[in-house]
Scaffold this motif. Sequence first.
Motif, PDB file in Angstrom:
ATOM      1  N   LYS A  15      80.893   1.315   7.023  1.00 61.70           N
ATOM      2  CA  LYS A  15      80.762   0.560   5.799  1.00 61.70           C
ATOM      3  C   LYS A  15      79.373   0.543   5.331  1.00 61.70           C
ATOM      4  O   LYS A  15      79.225   0.521   4.054  1.00 61.70           O
ATOM      5  N   ARG A  36      78.740   3.544   3.326  1.00 61.58           N
ATOM      6  CA  ARG A  36      79.550   3.384   1.930  1.00 61.58           C
ATOM      7  C   ARG A  36      78.728   2.505   0.956  1.00 61.58           C
ATOM      8  O   ARG A  36      78.764   3.109  -0.333  1.00 61.58           O
ATOM      9  N   ALA A  37      78.182   1.443   1.565  1.00 60.41           N
ATOM     10  CA  ALA A  37      77.141   0.531   0.730  1.00 60.41           C
ATOM     11  C   ALA A  37      76.028   1.443   0.246  1.00 60.41           C
ATOM     12  O   ALA A  37      75.726   1.370  -1.074  1.00 60.41           O
ATOM     13  N   THR A  55      77.101   3.721  -2.575  1.00 61.29           N
ATOM     14  CA  THR A  55      77.368   2.928  -4.052  1.00 61.29           C
ATOM     15  C   THR A  55      75.883   2.500  -4.538  1.00 61.29           C
ATOM     16  O   THR A  55      76.004   2.693  -5.879  1.00 61.29           O
ATOM     17  N   ASP A 103      80.287  -5.702 -11.786  1.00 65.12           N
ATOM     18  CA  ASP A 103      81.461  -5.679 -11.225  1.00 65.12           C
ATOM     19  C   ASP A 103      81.267  -4.858  -9.899  1.00 65.12           C
ATOM     20  O   ASP A 103      82.003  -5.416  -8.633  1.00 65.12           O
ATOM     21  N   ALA A 104      80.622  -3.836  -9.793  1.00 63.29           N
ATOM     22  CA  ALA A 104      80.532  -3.323  -8.419  1.00 63.29           C
ATOM     23  C   ALA A 104      79.617  -4.132  -7.660  1.00 63.29           C
ATOM     24  O   ALA A 104      79.928  -4.187  -6.297  1.00 63.29           O
ATOM     25  N   SER A 125      82.050  -7.321  -6.506  1.00 60.91           N
ATOM     26  CA  SER A 125      83.264  -7.011  -5.853  1.00 60.91           C
ATOM     27  C   SER A 125      83.218  -6.297  -4.398  1.00 60.91           C
ATOM     28  O   SER A 125      83.969  -6.452  -3.577  1.00 60.91           O
ATOM     29  N   GLN A 126      82.112  -5.664  -4.156  1.00 61.90           N
ATOM     30  CA  GLN A 126      81.918  -5.021  -2.932  1.00 61.90           C
ATOM     31  C   GLN A 126      80.995  -5.388  -1.958  1.00 61.90           C
ATOM     32  O   GLN A 126      80.750  -5.103  -0.757  1.00 61.90           O
ATOM     33  N   ASP A 127      80.064  -6.486  -2.330  1.00 60.61           N
ATOM     34  CA  ASP A 127      78.979  -7.103  -1.443  1.00 60.61           C
ATOM     35  C   ASP A 127      78.354  -6.022  -0.723  1.00 60.61           C
ATOM     36  O   ASP A 127      78.226  -6.029   0.434  1.00 60.61           O
ATOM     37  N   LEU A 128      77.271  -5.411  -1.636  1.00 64.24           N
ATOM     38  CA  LEU A 128      76.608  -4.328  -1.123  1.00 64.24           C
ATOM     39  C   LEU A 128      75.316  -4.903  -0.416  1.00 64.24           C
ATOM     40  O   LEU A 128      74.931  -3.809   0.508  1.00 64.24           O
ATOM     41  N   TYR A 182      69.906   3.382   4.575  1.00 60.69           N
ATOM     42  CA  TYR A 182      70.413   2.247   3.756  1.00 60.69           C
ATOM     43  C   TYR A 182      69.117   1.427   3.281  1.00 60.69           C
ATOM     44  O   TYR A 182      69.088   0.531   1.955  1.00 60.69           O
ATOM     45  N   GLN A 190      73.451 -12.721  -3.021  1.00 59.28           N
ATOM     46  CA  GLN A 190      74.168 -12.201  -1.545  1.00 59.28           C
ATOM     47  C   GLN A 190      73.446 -11.909  -0.519  1.00 59.28           C
ATOM     48  O   GLN A 190      73.840 -11.800   0.544  1.00 59.28           O
TER      49      GLN A 190
END
Length: 770
Positions: free
Chosen positions: A4, A7-8, A11, A35-36, A39-42, A59, A95
């Motif tokens: 996870k 992937r963050a 992105t 939107d990204a 929706s994905q909580d990066l 990261y 967030q």
Amino acid sequence: MDAKVERAERTLSLLTTTFLANSDSVKANIDLVLDAVLSQDLFAFVGAPDVSAEISKRYSSAIHKWLARINSLATGRTSDARMAGILLIKHTAQQSPQLFSENVAKWNTALLSVLSKAEITPVIVTTLQTLLVFIDAVRDIPMLHREIVSAHVPRMNQAILAMVDKNADLTSPVLEMLEYSAAWFPTLFRPSIDKAEALCLRLLDGSKIRRSPEQCQQAARCLAAFSLVGGKISPEERWFQCVQKAIGTMRLCVDHIMCVDTNATEQPQQHFALAGLSDDFAKSLPQATDRITVMAEVIIALLTQPTSMDISVPADRIVDIASRVAMISMRAANSKSKRTEYDLIPLLTPQLQSASIRVMAALAISLGSHMQPFLSAVARTATAIHTRQIVSPTISVALHSLLRLFIERYGYGFVTHLPYDMVVSVVNDICVHRKSNVPTTTTAKTDSTASKKRSGNGKTRKANALVADESVQASRVYWNDTGLAALATVLALLQHTPTALTTALRTRIDSQILTLLMLFSIGGIEIPFASRQTPTSFKVLLYECLEASLLSPDPWQRAILPHAISAFNCGLEDSSSQVQKVCSTALLAIDPIIHSRLPAQLREPDNSAEEKQVAQMMSACDGSTTVETVLAGTNASTSDSLNEPMDVTDDQPMSSIKRFKPSVSNSSHQEPQLAVAAVDSQPGHPPLKQSQPSMSDPTPSKQAMPTPSINTSTSLKSDVSDKPRLAQATAPPVFSKPSNPVHAAEAADEDDGDDDIPDIVMEGSDSEDE
């Protein structure tokens, strides 16, 4: 977790290097980036412990590049880039609390610098919304109070107050910021309170209530928030002074409309320093009406403003001024003066009555039970509004809503002060109003020759057939908002004060509700286009009224249960889920009415097997065997006789106390049972005598059963009563209760011996053969 985070990281790197790299293309890509992010909580993995060192390092590098890019956009050259950077800063702070606490000082300084420059309105509005998010989050972080709150909040207040004079379009967001700043940081807001109050009073002079009522309501809420700031006087005193000034301003306006000289009648009242009214009555009366409406909004905001302290509310003065405003039309109509000014009052009456209704509703919401001493005054005011109101759907809806609110909160305490005609008028508003398009009977001709016309093809047709479509329209019912509000008021009456309605009125309500539901089912109701309503809300209220009427019936009311069940079953097939839910709930609520339940019965432990064995042993033994002997098991002859097969015939004794209606059976293999009577085991009672008469069966066609002989020389010992007995009956048997234990024992001797039926008299069961 590593997957996870990886992937963050990918992105974030893609968004930073591809979609936000060029400032000129940010406007086209900002929607995709937002939107990204949403929706994905990066940013949820900042500081996560269960991440490998390599992935965590990559990261963190992606987060660092992201923060550098959005900070650069927030201070960019174009307004589109600045707006995109401010939006991304706000969502990043929401967030990740850790990123917010680390960068809030830098972000707050950048946002305040945007406010000090000449900027377009969308960027200023976005900046104010982001600052509001920041100061809301800082309240929960005590370590940032000195660094952020004490240093930046006073500067922010001065900056946003200076912006309103330059750009009037920023009034609403500035008022929102000032309201929250005064409520959250009252001590830091004191240096700016004079300018803030002046801004609110400029909006509350009555000149903008018709063009922008929402902005006037927002200014009233700000003024109510400023009243709790305090300063030279306590917040309680400032709040009370604000209420007094609002009431005094309304009094001045009422006296101006009624042409009363306030200087000659009363001492000067406290009031707000507003601009004077015009000398022309054609302009001054509407101005006074608008100012009354605005001051009513101020009183409503003051009453509904949440406080953490005890405040003294002048409820008597508020009720008095609300009644005076509502009575203006009545006072003008009853006046003998021929002033031209009074001709304008009917045009202003709906606005004045609406302000009065809103103030009384705010009193009920805020004061609660403290409003009970003033219920009679509110009822008189509501009656006066209903009597003298101009035909206005808005006032009718507001009045019905006020009645429903007071009925729900105070019940009979308020309804007892209402005149009966007022309640009848509420019921009349839900009656069926039909459209009369059918031609009158005087136009119809009885002559058969006159009612026929010759068509082009030589055939005759009746003229009455032409009005067939118009006669169908006569059954159409037209609903409006007034009917919906009246139906909600009737629902409150049925739920909270059902006995206040007479039987005739209850019957009328039930018939109207069933009629309307029937018309809904056949499609006979039309909703006006102007009301913008769907039939769902009407159906829900109708079914709720029907349910409330069934759950609180009138003792002299006609039974409507069969019709109600049909209506609820029809509602289960409705296309709306709300109607289906209401109907299913109503059917569950009235199910105990349809299928009544027996009351709960306390039972002793079940010892039917032991009692059946004792009864069989006593019936199989001769008369010399006692209950004590049987229980002790010392009679050898009894034991031998039990080993032999028992031939039970129909001549064996049966109980005369029947628990259920006996069914006709020709079976001869029934085991006899002798019910043990509840005999008092004290030694003072006399022994049982066989010479005493036994209770006979009341059925004349049945022969008396022989009673087995029981040795009465040995009485029951006290330890027999310790044995568990059968449960006592909760309802009295059909036969009269014996007056002494002897009669009880003889009545028990004639038991019918049905082993399948417990020894308990069921409530409502038959005890005789039919």
